[in-house]
Design a protein around this motif. Structure first.
Motif, short mmCIF file in Angstrom:
data_model
loop_
_atom_site.label_atom_id
_atom_site.label_comp_id
_atom_site.label_asym_id
_atom_site.label_seq_id
_atom_site.Cartn_x
_atom_site.Cartn_y
_atom_site.Cartn_z
N LEU A 80 0.99 -1.35 -0.18
CA LEU A 80 0.18 0.05 0.00
C LEU A 80 1.12 1.08 0.12
O LEU A 80 1.81 1.14 1.31
CB LEU A 80 -1.17 0.12 1.35
N GLU A 81 0.08 1.78 -0.68
CA GLU A 81 1.32 3.23 -0.73
C GLU A 81 0.93 4.18 0.54
O GLU A 81 0.29 4.31 0.60
CB GLU A 81 0.94 4.26 -2.34
N MET A 82 2.78 4.76 0.78
CA MET A 82 2.48 5.38 1.79
C MET A 82 3.02 7.14 1.98
O MET A 82 2.86 7.59 2.35
CB MET A 82 3.17 4.48 3.00
N VAL A 84 3.32 9.15 -2.29
CA VAL A 84 3.65 8.70 -3.47
C VAL A 84 4.34 10.35 -4.29
O VAL A 84 3.83 11.31 -3.39
CB VAL A 84 2.54 8.73 -4.43
N ASP A 85 4.59 10.21 -5.36
CA ASP A 85 4.90 11.78 -6.09
C ASP A 85 3.46 12.18 -6.72
O ASP A 85 3.17 11.04 -7.22
CB ASP A 85 5.70 11.69 -6.93
N ILE A 86 3.53 13.57 -6.75
CA ILE A 86 2.17 13.24 -7.95
C ILE A 86 2.73 14.85 -8.71
O ILE A 86 3.65 15.90 -8.52
CB ILE A 86 0.72 14.38 -7.36
N ARG A 87 2.49 15.27 -9.63
CA ARG A 87 3.19 15.61 -10.86
C ARG A 87 2.09 17.45 -10.43
O ARG A 87 0.94 17.32 -11.46
CB ARG A 87 3.24 15.61 -12.27
N VAL A 88 3.05 18.47 -10.21
CA VAL A 88 1.47 19.30 -9.64
C VAL A 88 2.77 20.54 -10.91
O VAL A 88 3.73 20.25 -10.70
CB VAL A 88 1.37 20.13 -9.11
N PRO A 139 -3.63 21.48 -10.54
CA PRO A 139 -4.19 21.93 -11.83
C PRO A 139 -5.95 23.14 -11.78
O PRO A 139 -5.61 23.63 -13.51
CB PRO A 139 -4.93 20.46 -12.24
N THR A 157 6.64 21.37 -14.94
CA THR A 157 5.72 21.02 -13.85
C THR A 157 6.79 20.40 -12.68
O THR A 157 7.60 19.65 -13.22
CB THR A 157 5.40 19.48 -14.97
N PHE A 162 3.71 13.68 -1.63
CA PHE A 162 2.01 13.03 -1.03
C PHE A 162 2.48 12.44 -0.09
O PHE A 162 2.31 10.66 -0.94
CB PHE A 162 1.15 13.42 -2.54
N PRO A 164 -0.26 9.82 1.59
CA PRO A 164 -2.05 9.83 1.42
C PRO A 164 -2.30 9.47 3.38
O PRO A 164 -3.05 9.40 3.25
CB PRO A 164 -2.47 8.92 0.52
N GLY A 165 -1.67 8.76 3.50
CA GLY A 165 -2.02 8.66 5.23
C GLY A 165 -2.40 9.97 5.50
O GLY A 165 -2.82 8.96 7.14
N GLU A 168 -0.96 9.91 10.46
CA GLU A 168 -0.59 8.04 10.95
C GLU A 168 0.89 7.68 11.00
O GLU A 168 0.57 7.28 11.76
CB GLU A 168 -1.72 7.20 10.09
N ALA A 218 0.44 -0.92 6.96
CA ALA A 218 -0.73 0.27 7.52
C ALA A 218 -1.22 -0.13 8.62
O ALA A 218 -2.00 1.21 9.08
CB ALA A 218 -0.76 1.00 5.87
#
Lengths: 589, 126
Positions: A80-82, A84-88, A139, A157, A162, A164-165, A168, A218
């Motif tokens: 489970l992703e704890m 991650v990279d987001i492109r903004v 965006p 970009t 990020f 997501p948890g 926690e 998690a």
């Protein structure tokens, strides 16, 4: 004909005509050479000019690669992703291309009203080639700015981290700064290992890096987090922390410390909590505490392993022990002769001191070194604090140390020691990265014998059935949990305060086949109801029980109510001489 | 001879000129298509990263747990108690096979028009 005429012309004339022709040819050649030199000179000059042009690749002192650098995703042990990279998109301006600054400022502020007008005006005026206006936009906002159609504004970009948890796993993951460099927790550790190097070389740009798997589960992390959060309302605790370790591999399954921060907003780590500064640190690795009676398990393990103390021995706990002006007495005094297992069960300070003395204070100190209690914890988090253990034990220091006062270690030290005590005495370094048992086995380091380990397991289970851990056992019925409570008085203005305590519960489960060790801390707990107590069994103990009850099924541990399992824990020496206090249901054999 | 050669050369030059000209435009167009595609890929990658982050967020226990709590009453959800776990070997064994001879006797009796249960009822009522 020409030959004849040439012969007729005087020699000098002939020579002149030849000469003039050859001179003409030479002049032409010279012109051609000159022309070629000119052309090639121009080309060479242009080459030199092109070569000396410095291409502007940096953005305000940082390379473009560093800004778009990505980080590997962080996964928990089940994938489970704890993190991650987001492109903004990030908004930048080229002030030298902006025609009407005033118009640009007004238009921009319709979309980004939080920008200060004067600051923006100063930012957009001038002859600079690149200035950031606002980084890491959504965006939708970027689209609206694009619609404004202001010349000289554009987007880059960027990669943004990020989590997501949310909060926690904040202390495990740590945080990154706006340039995507790790500044705390595992993120910093990853940078120190290799990610920073990749980013520096520009290799981490736009490419998917192999994900990093942590040892964290998690689900377990969530359960521990929610149960510890519950202590703030239930017991009015001012802080709480907990850690769970796989005893065989040394993997940390969950690590929570409250109050915490939001890794998506790293600045929140410096916010005041309850009007106080510096409360949001990681209590498991960078907090050191006098862990109180939970430390008795360490004393017992050392004493039994030395061979000088057996479970069937008796110790005089009738009177307090005097050291000069001080007298050490018991909290729930029985004031009679106690057997070794009774000393553990009733958490007798007097009995524990006698057990430590039977072992010898120097040997006790050496045992702490063997357990690594006086060395900084080896863990992948940069946030660590050195334990405080006196170099040499005097009589009184050794006496207080035997029941966990006068020396401070981190809760993770305790969890690691507990794991070794139940894992047949094999100590394994703790880690936050995924590791299997085969990889852990070569790292094993024996600290006590398997026989001693079996006796410690018996004592821990005995304490859960009959002693201070019974409230925990009532919560986690069927999961064969055992442990030791500790209610340490906190030092307030240089004195031990009896009203402000730190409640600790160090446990392991399931004891018939030990898999997990856990340490739970509840800071300054109060009574839940007027009828309940404030000692660790009432708060840290119950929290432990509730966590075990929720996580054991997730970890594949089936509840079993068979009494045979508990009886199997009773060591042979006890079974042969059934003492009256032996209430594990041992049949008189 | 030289004239024909010249004519051929001139024709080749014109053809080459037209060819290069056409090629140049084709390349320019391909380049702009490439930039467009790159921009599209970039945008889709950005969108994808957002969707992945969304998915990760929606899968977090910290996100799922409150939803469970919210619908606890409606769905009748409760935490599992330790007593509710079982093992396969705790299941009772299948009942022993039925008594074949007795069944055969019953069916034969029914076929011959005697209902043993009826007999029992009659017997009881007398």
């Amino acid at each position: 004909m020409s030959l004849a005429s040439e012969a007729a012309v005087p020699t000098i004339a002939l020579e002149g005509s030849r000469k003039s022709r050859s001179q003409l040819t030479r002049a032409r050649i010279r012109w051609v050479i000159f022309g070629l030199i000119l052309v090639f000179g121009v080309i060479a000059g242009r080459l030199v000019q092109l070569g000396s042009v410095v291409v502007e690749t940096s953005i305000e002192g940082q390379t473009r690669d560093a800004i778009t650098a990505t980080r590997p995703p962080i996964l928990d042990r089940n994938g489970l992703e704890m993190a991650v990279d987001i492109r903004v998109p990030s908004l930048f301006a080229e002030p030298r291309r902006i025609i009407d600054v005033e118009e640009a400022v007004t238009a921009l502020r319709t979309v980004l009203p939080e920008l200060d007008a004067d600051w923006l005006r100063r930012r957009l005026t001038g002859d600079r080639g690149f200035v950031w206006v606002k980084r890491e936009l959504t965006p939708a906002v970027a689209d609206r700015i694009f619609q404004l159609g202001i010349p000289g504004l554009d987007f880059v970009t960027e990669s943004k981290r990020f989590y997501p948890g949310g909060r926690e796993a904040s202390h495990i993951l740590g945080a990154v700064n706006i340039d995507n460099q790790g500044i705390a927790g595992i993120e910093k550790n990853m940078d120190d290992r290799d990610v920073a190097l990749l980013q520096e070389l520009g290799l981490a740009r736009d490419r998917a890096l192999a994900p990093v798997s942590l040892s964290i589960d998690a689900r377990v992390q969530h359960v521990m987090y929610s149960e510890l959060l519950d202590t703030f309302t239930r017991y009015k605790a001012i802080a709480a922390a907990g850690v769970m370790v796989d005893v065989r591999t040394g993997e940390v399954l969950a690590m929570v410390s409250l109050p915490d921060f939001d890794p998506n907003n790293p600045a929140s780590a410096f916010e005041l909590y309850d009007g106080k500064k510096d409360q949001r640190f990681n209590r498991i690795t960078s907090g050191i505490y006098e862990l109180g009676s939970t430390f008795k398990t360490v004393t017992f393990a050392g004493a039994i392993d030395s061979g000088r103390v057996r479970l069937t021995d008796n110790f005089d706990a009738r009177f307090g022990i005097r050291f000069g002006r001080f007298t050490i007495d018991d909290f729930h005094g029985k004031h009679r002769v106690l057997s070794t297992s009774e000393v553990y069960k009733y958490s007798s300070n007097i009995g524990t001191i006698r057990i430590m003395q039977a072992m010898g204070k120097d040997e006790f100190r050496a045992f702490l070194t063997k357990l690594g209690m006086d060395k900084p914890m080896q863990i992948e988090l940069p946030e660590r604090r050195n334990p405080v253990v006196p170099e040499k034990f005097s009589e009184i220091v050794a006496a207080t140390a035997s029941f966990g006062h006068g020396l401070s270690v981190s809760p993770l030290h305790m969890a690691k020691a507990m794991a070794a005590f139940v894992n047949d005495g094999m100590m394994v370094p703790v880690t936050l990265y995924k590791r299997d048992e085969a990889a852990a086995r070569p790292l094993y380091e024996p600290v006590i014998s398997p026989q001693t380990s079996a006796q410690i397991r018996y004592l821990m289970r005995l304490n859960a059935i009959d002693g201070s851990g019974s409230r925990m056992d009532r919560e986690a019925r069927g999961y064969r949990t055992g442990g030791k409570t500790g209610t340490a008085e906190k030092v307030v203005d240089g004195r031990y305060s009896s009203s402000k305590t730190l409640a600790v519960f160090a446990s392991a489960f399931p004891l018939d086949d030990p898999q997990y060790a856990m340490v739970i801390l509840v800071d300054e707990p109060q009574k839940e109801t007027p009828q309940s107590g404030t000692t660790a069994g009432w708060n840290a103990g119950e929290v432990t029980g509730r966590i075990v009850k929720r996580v054991a099924p997730m970890l594949g541990i089936a509840p079993d109510f068979s009494e045979m399992l508990d009886q199997a824990l009773v060591p042979a020496s006890m079974a042969r001489a059934p003492a009256p206090e032996n209430r594990l249901g041992v049949p008189s054999l | 001879m030289i004239r024909t050669l010249n004519v051929i050369l001139v024709c080749t030059s014109i053809a080459a000129l037209v060819g290069v000209y056409g090629l140049k435009y084709a390349v320019e167009e391909t380049a702009s298509t490439k930039v467009e595609l790159e921009r599209l890929i970039d945008k889709q990658q950005a969108d994808l990263s957002m969707l992945k982050a969304d998915w990760a967020y929606l899968n977090q226990p910290s996100h799922v747990a409150p939803i469970v709590v919210r619908h606890e009453a409606a769905l009748g959800l409760k935490p599992v108690r330790p007593e509710q776990f079982g093992r396969l070997d705790n299941l009772p064994m299948r009942k022993p096979a039925p008594d074949k001879a007795a069944l055969d006797a019953l069916f034969e009796a029914l076929d011959s028009g005697i209902d043993p249960i009826e007999q029992l009822i009659i017997g009881a009522s007398q």
